[in-house]
Design an enzyme around this catalytic site. Structure first.
Site, PDB file in Angstrom:
ATOM      1  N   SER A 109       0.825  -1.206   0.000  1.00  0.00           N
ATOM      2  CA  SER A 109       0.000   0.000   0.000  1.00  0.00           C
ATOM      3  C   SER A 109       0.860   1.258   0.000  1.00  0.00           C
ATOM      4  O   SER A 109       1.963   1.270   0.573  1.00  0.00           O
ATOM      5  CB  SER A 109      -0.899   0.006   1.237  1.00  0.00           C
ATOM      6  OG  SER A 109      -1.547   1.250   1.408  1.00  0.00           O
TER       7      SER A 109
ATOM      8  N   TYR B 196      -2.562  -0.420   9.888  1.00  0.00           N
ATOM      9  CA  TYR B 196      -2.756  -0.962   8.538  1.00  0.00           C
ATOM     10  C   TYR B 196      -1.481  -0.793   7.726  1.00  0.00           C
ATOM     11  O   TYR B 196      -0.986  -1.743   7.108  1.00  0.00           O
ATOM     12  CB  TYR B 196      -3.918  -0.249   7.844  1.00  0.00           C
ATOM     13  CG  TYR B 196      -3.995  -0.537   6.362  1.00  0.00           C
ATOM     14  CD1 TYR B 196      -4.390  -1.793   5.903  1.00  0.00           C
ATOM     15  CD2 TYR B 196      -3.676   0.436   5.427  1.00  0.00           C
ATOM     16  CE1 TYR B 196      -4.448  -2.070   4.544  1.00  0.00           C
ATOM     17  CE2 TYR B 196      -3.737   0.166   4.066  1.00  0.00           C
ATOM     18  CZ  TYR B 196      -4.126  -1.087   3.635  1.00  0.00           C
ATOM     19  OH  TYR B 196      -4.179  -1.359   2.284  1.00  0.00           O
TER      20      TYR B 196
END
Length: 368
Positions: A142, A167
């Site tokens: 990501s 995350y």
């Protein structure tokens, strides 16, 4: 090739499976179909690829009625025994791991889910790739890993060690875990740092989906950091084209890698990291303006401060991926937003019989 794609009830996994099937690959898709957001959308994606919802049972292979080369299995990555059985049965050439617990803000209140899915689940994928001699593992990282980095555009060749959400930390951990397996066990791995992917069949917790839904219902939208945000919005078709190129080209050792000046994006092991974005950030207010043009609705905006876990700007340097695999994103935000809104109105029967899209456990749009 015979390819395992995890997360095929999800946004990117659904689109990737369709592209691979259309070009003739044999695809096995797995997904646990959790309720992070409306499972009806997840089942609809599966139905669109010929997987009958009524046939889905845990660990039971379901053959597509429209693609003879597609099999779906409802499976949790934490179920190591069933995952190993899947690998043993199908003997994959390559794996693309897109299954993960998504969402930056959700990780602030549900951290354990990210450790289970993104760390433990990914470890099980790595172990299977090791023991079953998989030719290439591509996996979702990501843009969130860049965290506190301010140097723009973000490049894979810079160190990214300051995440601002769990995350992001879990995705950075995936990259380090992958390198370990590439180094110790010669598993070719490629990590893909996605930059704000959007398009038809997109996630209900993402900004475009939430803004469109609210505006069509006459409700206000929440605009964080008072609108002073930029995102490298990247259309799903461009993302999938990049993933397919990656899958087809396994990572190889960088013979020029210098341990005195280590390049974080490559290694002497068969390991690499790519940014996969558009390379052209758009301001959040301009993005909203595009939705307004496409819907012919003026948004009622509520301006709010920056949320914890967010960053003000993202911008991908995609020259590494372009140089290695000739990756050139083509879709403009105007075209991409138009296609999403057309899909949204069709899927939820706007103007016919409106069907309320339920969204579970979602409070704010996720921009990262």
């Amino acid at each position: 090739m015979k390819i395992l794609v995890t997360g095929t009830a999800g946004f990117i996994g659904y689109h990737l499976a369709k592209r691979l099937l259309e070009r003739g690959d044999t695809v096995v898709g797995i997904d646990c179909i959790n309720d992070y957001y409306d499972v009806r959308l997840k089942y609809a994606r599966l139905e669109d690829t010929g997987i009958a919802t009524s046939e889905i049972e845990y660990a039971k292979p379901v053959s597509s009625t429209t693609h003879p080369n597609y099999t779906f299995i409802k499976l949790d990555l934490l179920d190591k025994e069933q995952l190993e059985l899947c690998f043993q049965t199908h003997k994959f050439d390559a794996v693309c791991n897109l299954a993960a617990q998504a969402g930056v803000r959700y990780s602030l209140t549900n951290p354990e889910v990210y450790i289970d899915s993104n760390i433990k689940g990914f470890l099980n994928i790595l172990e299977c790739c090791r023991h079953f001699k998989i030719g290439h593992l591509a996996y979702a990282s990501s843009s969130s890993v860049y965290g506190l980095n301010k140097k723009m555009p973000f490049t894979e060749h810079d160190i990214a060690d300051h995440p601002v959400s769990l995350y992001a930390a879990s995705k950075k951990a995936n990259e380090m875990m992958a390198h370990t397996y590439s180094h110790l066990f010669n598993v070719p791995t490629t990590g893909l740092r996605f930059f704000t992917v959007y398009g038809p069949w997109g996630r209900p917790d993402m900004a475009l989906f939430i803004f469109t839904k609210a505006m069509l219902e006459g409700k206000p939208i929440e605009v964080f950091n008072n609108g002073n945000m930029k995102r490298d919005f990247t259309y799903i078709d461009d993302i999938v084209s990049g993933i397919v190129r990656v899958i087809d080209t396994p990572a190889e050792p960088n013979t020029n890698w210098d341990a005195q000046q280590p390049d974080p994006a490559t290694s002497k092991a068969p390991f690499r990291i790519f940014n996969i974005g558009r390379g052209a950030p758009v301001s959040l207010l301009d993005f909203v303006s595009e939705i307004e043009k496409q819907t012919h609705i003026t948004a009622k905006k509520i301006f709010l401060p920056m949320q914890e876990g967010d960053v003000a700007e993202t911008c991908a340097d995609v020259s590494h991926l372009d140089g290695v695999l000739n990756y050139k994103p083509k879709t403009t935000v105007h075209t991409g937003v138009s296609r999403f809104i057309s899909w949204y109105k069709s899927f939820y029967k706007i103007g016919k019989q409106y069907s309320e899209p339920a969204i579970s456990d979602v409070e704010n749009p996720v921009l990262s």
